[in-house]
Enzyme design. Structure first.
Site, PDB file in Angstrom:
ATOM      1  N   CYS A 328       0.789  -1.096   0.009  1.00 27.15           N
ATOM      2  CA  CYS A 328      -0.051  -0.081   0.013  1.00 27.15           C
ATOM      3  C   CYS A 328       0.836   1.059   0.000  1.00 27.15           C
ATOM      4  O   CYS A 328       1.390   1.574  -1.128  1.00 27.15           O
ATOM      5  CB  CYS A 328      -1.106  -0.035   1.123  1.00 27.15           C
ATOM      6  SG  CYS A 328      -2.384   1.034   1.057  1.00 27.15           S
ATOM      7  N   HIS A 407      -3.864  -5.460   1.164  1.00 22.06           N
ATOM      8  CA  HIS A 407      -3.662  -5.939   2.477  1.00 22.06           C
ATOM      9  C   HIS A 407      -4.071  -7.209   2.616  1.00 22.06           C
ATOM     10  O   HIS A 407      -5.170  -7.650   1.869  1.00 22.06           O
ATOM     11  CB  HIS A 407      -4.348  -4.788   3.322  1.00 22.06           C
ATOM     12  CG  HIS A 407      -3.788  -3.605   3.561  1.00 22.06           C
ATOM     13  ND1 HIS A 407      -2.592  -2.993   3.911  1.00 22.06           N
ATOM     14  CD2 HIS A 407      -4.273  -2.379   2.827  1.00 22.06           C
ATOM     15  CE1 HIS A 407      -2.178  -1.813   3.783  1.00 22.06           C
ATOM     16  NE2 HIS A 407      -3.518  -1.295   3.237  1.00 22.06           N
TER      17      HIS A 407
END
Length: 468
Positions: A328, A407
Site C-alpha cells: 500500500c 492488504h
C-alpha cells in the site's frame, strides 16, 4: 436482555481481547450477540463485508470470530492520524475528510446521533451488544465528550464490567477510583470487575479478591492469568507486545516501523509462524541481518517517505539484491514520483519516490475501499484495499521487489509460501486459517476458565444489579 459495556480502569487493560472473548462466549452459549465500539482511534482498519466501509480491527476481529459479516455499525466512528493535530474522520464506514482535533472534540455531541443510530440498528437484530469502552471512562475533563464509555452506558442502560490490568501496579486504586468516579446510576449497573494479566501463583491474590469484594463492595468476576494472544492487534502499542518462540525459526523478516505505520495486522501470519522471526526495525543496520524487508502501509506516505530517507534507508531499499515486499503506502513509495495536486497527503505537489518502479502515483480525493480476490504474483489471494493513491497496476514485481496495494496478502498460505520458500527452501509453511480458528477457541476457553460467565449471563438477563 441488557447489552454490556466493557470499561477499562486504564488504557491497554485488555478491553479489546476480553470484549472479543465475552462476545465469543455469549455466541457459543446461544445468544445473538454483536461487537461494538462507538469511536475508535486507530490507523489499523479493515474493509467491511456488507457495505465496503472502514472499521477498526477489534470489532472486525470479534465479528469474524463468530462468523458474523462485518458492517459499519460495529464501529460507526473511526479516527486516523492526519498530521499537524488533525484526524482523518470516517463516519459510518465512509471518509468525510480531515478535521483538527480541537474542533472535533468541541463538536463531539453532534456525533451522538451517529452512535445512537448504529447501536439501535444493531439492537433490532441482536439480543446483546458488547460495547468496548475507550481508555479510562472517568477522565473528568472529557466525560461530557465521551462517546464510547459514558454516553453508550447511559443512553442504552448497559450493564458494565470493569477490566483492571494488574501488571501496571496500582490495581486497587484503579478499581476503586474508576468505580467511585462513575455517575451514581452507572455504579448501580456495574456487575463486577475482571482482574486481567495476572502472572504468578493465583493464591497470592486471594486476599486481593476479598479486599475488592468486602471493602469496595464490587464482585470479582474473575482473575485472568496472562496468556499471549498474537492476533487482533488494535494499535502499534499492542502489536509491540507480541511474543514469539524463536526455537524453530529459519527466516528473519524485518518490518520497517514507519512513524505512521498502518494496517500492521498484515503481519499477524508472520508473528505466529514458527519458522519466521519477525522484527520491527528502525535503522538500516538492523535491516542488514534480515532475509526480507517489508515496507508497510502508511497513513502519511509523504512524511514516512521523508523519514526513510532521513534514516538512511534509501540505499538498501534500492538494492536489487535485497528481497522487499512493499504494501500500500510502501508500494506507492517505490514509484518514480508521487503526485498530489489536491494536497491529499501533503502540501508538496510532486515528491520523488525511490523509483524502483516506473511511472507515477497520483493521490485522489476519492478513496478506494474494497474487498476482493486478487491475482498477486500468480497466486489468487483474498484481500482488501484502502488507499487514495492511484497507479496503473495494483501489484507489480521487479526482480526481488514485490509491491501491491492489497492488504492481507500474508494470510494466503500459498502466497506466503511462494515468498518465504525463495528465502529458504526448507520453509514448510502452515495453515493460517486453521491456526487462527484454534487460537481463538483456545483463548476464549482460557477466559471462560477464569471468569464467572454464568453470573455475567444471569446479570445480562435481569433488570436488577447486585450493586443497586
Amino acid at each position: 436482555m441488557h447489552s454490556l459495556s466493557i470499561f477499562g480502569t486504564s488504557s491497554d487493560a485488555g478491553k479489546s481481547t476480553l470484549s472479543f472473548a465475552i462476545t465469543y462466549l455469549l455466541h457459543k452459549a446461544g445468544f445473538k450477540v454483536a461487537p461494538f465500539k462507538a469511536q475508535n482511534v486507530s490507523n489499523n482498519s479493515v474493509v467491511t463485508m456488507l457495505d465496503n466501509g472502514e472499521i477498526a480491527i477489534p470489532q472486525a476481529f470479534a465479528a469474524s470470530a463468530i462468523s458474523l459479516a462485518t458492517r459499519y455499525e460495529f464501529n460507526p466512528i473511526l479516527l486516523k492520524s492526519g498530521g499537524k493535530s488533525q484526524s482523518h474522520i470516517i463516519i459510518n464506514g465512509k471518509s468525510v475528510g480531515n478535521q483538527d482535533v480541537w474542533s472535533y472534540y468541541r463538536d463531539m455531541k453532534k456525533l451522538q446521533p451517529v452512535v445512537k443510530e448504529a447501536f439501535q440498528t444493531l439492537q433490532k437484530e441482536f439480543e446483546c451488544i458488547v460495547a468496548e469502552g475507550a481508555g479510562s471512562p472517568v477522565e473528568l475533563n472529557l466525560m461530557q465528550k465521551d462517546l464510547s464509555n459514558i454516553y453508550v452506558a447511559e443512553e442504552f442502560n448497559t450493564k458494565i464490567i470493569l477490566v483492571a490490568d494488574i501488571q501496571r501496579g496500582g490495581v486497587f486504586a484503579s478499581i476503586y477510583g474508576v468505580y467511585n468516579l462513575l455517575p451514581k446510576q452507572l455504579q448501580k449497573n456495574v456487575i463486577g470487575v475482571i482482574v486481567n494479566k495476572f502472572q504468578g501463583d493465583m493464591r497470592l491474590f486471594d486476599e486481593g479478591v476479598t479486599i475488592i469484594e468486602e471493602q469496595f463492595k464490587i464482585p470479582v468476576l474473575g482473575v485472568v492469568p496472562y496468556k499471549p494472544f498474537n492476533l487482533g492487534f488494535e494499535d502499534s502499542a499492542s502489536l509491540m507486545n507480541y511474543q514469539q518462540d524463536l526455537s524453530r525459526t529459519i527466516i528473519t523478516v524485518g518490518v520497517i516501523k514507519l512513524p505512521h505505520i498502518s494496517n500492521f495486522t498484515d503481519f499477524e501470519p508472520l508473528v505466529v509462524d514458527e519458522e519466521v522471526e519477525l522484527r520491527f526495525i528502525t535503522t538500516p543496520s538492523e535491516a542488514k541481518s534480515c532475509d526480507m524487508l517489508i515496507i508497510p502501509g502508511s497513513k502519511l506516505v509523504v512524511q514516512d517517505l521523508a523519514w526513510l530517507r532521513e534514516r538512511g534507508f534509501e540505499k538498501i531499499l534500492k538494492d536489487k539484491k535485497q528481497k522487499i515486499v512493499a504494501i500500500c503506502g510502501g508500494y506507492e513509495m517505490m514509484f518514480k514520483r508521487l503526485l498530489d495536486p489536491d494536497a491529499i497527503e501533503s502540501s508538496h505537489k510532486i515528491v520523488e519516490g525511490f523509483a524502483r518502479f516506473k511511472g507515477d502515483v497520483t493521490f485522489t480525493k476519492e478513496k478506494i475501499v474494497k474487498n476482493g480476490c486478487y491475482n498477486l504474483f500468480g497466486v489468487m489471494t483474498d484481500g482488501y484495499e484502502i488507499h487514495n493513491g492511484i497507479t496503473k497496476k495494483r501489484a507489480k514485481k521487479k526482480k526481488n521487489l514485490y509491491g501491491t496495494f492489497v492488504h492481507g496478502l500474508f494470510e494466503s498460505d500459498d502466497l506466503r509460501f511462494l515468498l518465504l520458500s525463495q528465502l529458504n527452501p526448507a520453509y514448510k509453511g502452515y495453515n493460517f486459517k486453521q491456526f487462527k480458528k484454534d487460537a481463538i477457541e483456545s483463548f476464549a476457553q482460557h477466559i471462560q476458565n477464569h471468569i464467572d460467565m454464568p453470573s455475567i449471563m444471569q446479570q445480562l438477563q435481569t433488570k436488577d444489579s447486585p450493586l443497586s
